[in-house]
Design an enzyme around this catalytic site. Sequence first.
Site, PDB file in Angstrom:
ATOM      1  N   HIS A   1       0.771  -0.839   0.064  1.00 46.71           N
ATOM      2  CA  HIS A   1      -0.058  -0.684  -0.191  1.00 46.71           C
ATOM      3  C   HIS A   1       0.648   0.651   0.136  1.00 46.71           C
ATOM      4  O   HIS A   1       1.619   1.276   1.090  1.00 46.71           O
ATOM      5  CB  HIS A   1      -0.846   0.142   1.299  1.00 46.71           C
ATOM      6  CG  HIS A   1      -2.083   1.483   1.487  1.00 46.71           C
ATOM      7  ND1 HIS A   1      -2.553   1.535   0.638  1.00 46.71           N
ATOM      8  CD2 HIS A   1      -1.447   2.495   1.845  1.00 46.71           C
ATOM      9  CE1 HIS A   1      -3.520   2.533   0.466  1.00 46.71           C
ATOM     10  NE2 HIS A   1      -1.963   3.196   1.666  1.00 46.71           N
ATOM     11  N   CYS A   2       0.970   2.458  -1.171  1.00 48.63           N
ATOM     12  CA  CYS A   2       1.977   3.742  -1.171  1.00 48.63           C
ATOM     13  C   CYS A   2       0.672   4.217  -0.528  1.00 48.63           C
ATOM     14  O   CYS A   2      -0.383   4.570  -1.491  1.00 48.63           O
ATOM     15  CB  CYS A   2       2.058   3.571  -2.767  1.00 48.63           C
ATOM     16  SG  CYS A   2       2.607   5.052  -2.429  1.00 48.63           S
ATOM     17  N   VAL A   3       1.177   5.384   0.658  1.00 49.80           N
ATOM     18  CA  VAL A   3       0.203   6.177   1.080  1.00 49.80           C
ATOM     19  C   VAL A   3       0.649   7.453  -0.102  1.00 49.80           C
ATOM     20  O   VAL A   3       0.136   8.543   0.003  1.00 49.80           O
ATOM     21  CB  VAL A   3       1.052   6.988   2.290  1.00 49.80           C
ATOM     22  CG1 VAL A   3       0.427   6.005   3.750  1.00 49.80           C
ATOM     23  CG2 VAL A   3       2.964   6.918   1.609  1.00 49.80           C
TER      24      VAL A   3
END
Length: 344
Positions: free
Chosen positions: A180-182
């Site tokens: 998951h890439c913020v």
Amino acid sequence: MDFLTLFAIYVVVVLICIVLVCKYSGQQQTPFNALLNNIGKVVGPFTPKWLQTFSQRTLHKLFHQRNNMFIYLHVLLEGAVYAEFTYEVFGFCREMDTTLSSLSVPYVLLAIKTFFFYLCIKRDPGTVTKKKVSGQLHIYPYDGRLFQPGVSCPTCQLVKPARSKHCRVCNRCVQRFDHHCVWVNNCIGAQNTRYFLLYLFSVCAMAGDIALLTGDMLLHAVLRSGLLTASYIDDYGQQQPAGPLFVVQHLFLTFPRIVFMLGFLIFVFFLLAGYALFHSYLALVNQTANEWYKSRGYVCQHCHPTAPADLPTDHTKRYYYSRGLLPNLGEIFFPPLPVQKKHN
Ligand SMILES: [Zn+2]
Ligand SMILES: [Zn+2]
């Protein structure tokens, strides 16, 4: 402001940037994470209860729930760099006869990057849904090591396809889950890994290109100033050459914002280049960051014949999904779609 104060501010800001990126670039366990936890434990007993609750809630909202904070931060940093480049560096470069075509490259790269950035944010990474799951189950076989058949996600209540993982931030299972890439506020999975790779490369190109143009401008400024051959009289009345420290000090005091931006760009470039290379490696061996992380300590007997016997060993199992360099890349850029059931 004297040189040392400016330099101290500069170092502090660069360090804060490093810490921020390490902490929030999507990796769960970083040294900074551990440090933050320890600080929390030490400071905790001396902090009022309401402040503790407030900070915990804010941190949870920022990093464990989907929100656009890092997208805004991304746009803000980018805006600051481009404003500085356009406002100061562009004019200096024109004075030094840099061609308009080479000065327009950063803007072209910005357009390309924004396009892939947008696709990373907007495209569905490959959410496992009730409707699609039967087709998604047939895309990859179970390797029997990381992925076992017949396991259901307790939250989504759906059978997990091989290579999928439940994202706790987005609260959904994602097919061929990477991480998951913020920074894009989205999972990176089967359907958007290609955009993520292209986005990483375009950001690197952007940072690298502006850094080169800025470095070139500063070099010309130093050559013009004649500082390289300058000298000064020391306390003992002796003539001393100016030296590199003097040149750096001169640059800091004459172009503080430009030098600051250059330091930031060099840092961003090397950090993202390393990250882009890591993800290129993963693409070439057909592994996700999730699988790579879980396979650490899994030693290949073929590559390491002297490995201790008690470690799990099997090359084919570690790179179970690899089908050769080109087919692996093909899979990233033309991801297999769920098999649709035929209705008669
Ligand atoms: Zn799930
Ligand atoms: Zn997610």
